[in-house]
Design an enzyme around this catalytic site. Structure first.
Site, PDB file in Angstrom:
ATOM      1  CG  ASP A 190     -12.815  43.174  60.204  1.00 26.33           C
ATOM      2  OD1 ASP A 190     -13.784  43.924  60.020  1.00 26.33           O
ATOM      3  OD2 ASP A 190     -11.748  43.271  59.560  1.00 26.33           O
ATOM      4  CD  GLU A 221     -17.892  45.104  59.994  1.00 27.19           C
ATOM      5  OE1 GLU A 221     -17.618  46.287  60.182  1.00 27.19           O
ATOM      6  OE2 GLU A 221     -17.371  44.431  59.114  1.00 27.19           O
ATOM      7  CG  ASP A 259      -8.075  43.519  58.968  1.00 34.62           C
ATOM      8  OD1 ASP A 259      -8.790  44.450  58.556  1.00 34.62           O
ATOM      9  OD2 ASP A 259      -7.195  42.970  58.285  1.00 34.62           O
TER      10      ASP A 259
END
Ligand SMILES: [Zn+2]
Length: 434
Positions: free
Chosen positions: A215, A299, A395
């Site tokens: 993350d 991501e 997170d």
């Protein structure tokens, strides 16, 4: 599998060699500008602009009696390469995809610039069109192809054409693979040599078997799905005050005066330093991550999109616009995009995988019960599921969801990664304090 890798070192030319090199990069810049002017004329007449058409026009410039110095003070191969670079710049301009991306980013429109054509009319220089280069930009380079024909490496010295002879460079590591081309660049007064190499290797098998979700964040650059956090190195932030001061001083000086050039040089140097610090740091982090995990899931952030708007998002609801514009600077500073590029090719080299997953809901989904709600994330750092009561660091929860999404994506796609060869990207960025 073919691996392309670039090795960059500090080049140490002596005074005489510097004179020749300065001439070579100077004429390459000159030819770029001349050819750009020619191609703008072509553009105005709707003529087709590509590498072949441009290369064919180089004789117009070379045979111009006013440009006699090009015969003695330039390198023909590097001029051709410059023109090819110009052609690629034009093809980016003609690529509709790139324009769509630009529209998405909706930058403030800059004051329009115009170029005067031979017939006296003007055309507007549009966004993404190649630009004229100036010496005061502080960056110049030439690229030589057909390395074996014109150059040679002897220990920590490189033989260069045009009577330059052997030039020392700081060889901090061995060059592996066949050298295909060499780029000599000058940046903020320093010289560099970069060797573009190619190497055929058997498809590597990644030594590790583990998978990791990442993350990306602001206060913590990276939180991993096994609970490790990596702090950012804000080289830009650390130098922001100094940079702003130098830029204020520059604004007071007469443009292009000797003092202005000197001041501009200082700014270029600082930019260069900021970029170097960040670049080194990101290299270290990404190498460690890539060595230890066969599969890394991140991501699929369109970094430029993330840094575009300070008007609020799903998570922050625009309540803190000031903090978000600070966030923009942090994102650019940490170079997420650069880090992901590095991870991508490093994974590829080692036979590992980098999977990019849709970032939707990764921060709002409960790891335990999969319940999705905005209210699950009450603060920046705390995750508390409104349904099952699961509490975690926000997170860490996101990193675990990202990893899970990666596993899901892999099982859908049947474990195939795209088989295109990965190139190491050169990443140079320049920031400006506003
Ligand atoms: Zn839950």
């Amino acid at each position: 599998m073919k691996i392309n890798k670039a090795y960059k070192f500090r080049l140490k030319p002596n005074a005489e060699q510097q004179v020749i090199l300065n001439n070579l990069v100077g004429s390459a810049r000159f030819v770029w500008n001349q050819m750009l002017a020619i191609s703008l004329e072509m553009f105005a007449k709707n003529e087709f602009i590509n590498a072949t058409n441009l290369v064919n026009k180089i004789m117009e410039v070379k045979n111009n009696p006013d440009f006699e110095f090009l015969k003695t003070h330039s390198n023909a191969v590097s001029l051709q390469q410059k023109i090819r670079d110009l052609a690629s710049a034009w093809s980016r301009f003609f690529d509709p995809k790139v324009h769509i991306r630009l529209k998405e980013n909706k930058k403030k429109p800059k004051k329009a610039k115009f170029f005067k054509l031979a017939d006296g009319t003007e055309i507007q220089l549009r966004p993404l069109m190649p630009r004229f280069k100036r010496k005061s930009d502080g960056r110049d380079s030439i690229r030589l192809v057909q390395f074996d024909k014109y150059c040679r490496v002897e220990g920590s010295r490189i033989k260069l054409p045009n009577g330059i002879g052997l030039v020392k460079f700081r060889k901090s590591q061995d060059i592996i693979g066949i050298i295909k081309n060499v780029t000599i660049s000058k940046k903020s007064g320093h010289w560099y040599v970069s060797f573009g190499t190619e190497r055929e290797v058997e498809n590597p098998r990644h030594p590790a078997t583990s998978a990791l979700g990442l993350d990306l964040g602001i206060t913590k650059l990276i939180t991993t799905s096994n609970g490790v956090t990596i702090k950012p190195k804000n080289s830009f932030k650390a130098n922001q005050v100094k940079l702003a001061r130098l830029q204020r001083q520059l604004a007071k000086k007469v443009k292009f005066s000797e003092n202005w050039k000197k001041q501009n040089g200082k700014i270029q140097k600082l930019h260069h330093h900021i970029a170097n610090v960040r670049h080194d740091y990101l290299h270290k982090i990404t190498t460690t991550l890539s060595k230890s995990h066969a599969m890394i899931v991140v991501e699929d952030l369109k970094v430029s999109n993330m840094s575009k708007s300070a008007s609020g998002s799903m998570e922050n609801k625009g309540r803190n616009v000031k903090a978000k514009s600070g966030l923009n600077k942090s994102i650019l500073d940490q170079g997420w995009g650069m880090a992901l590029d590095m991870l991508e090719y490093k994974q590829h080299w080692r036979g590992g995988l980098l999977i990019k997953v849709n970032p939707r809901f990764t921060s709002q989904t409960c790891l335990k019960c999969q319940h999705v709600a905005v209210d699950n994330r009450q603060t920046q750092s705390r995750f508390e599921c409104v349904k099952c009561g699961y509490i975690a660091n926000a997170d860490f929860n996101a990193a675990r969801n990202i990893l899970a999404a990666g596993h899901a994506a892999l099982s859908v796609e049947g474990g195939c990664s795209k088989g295109r060869p990965m190139k190491q990207k050169t990443c140079d960025t320049c920031e400006k304090v506003t």
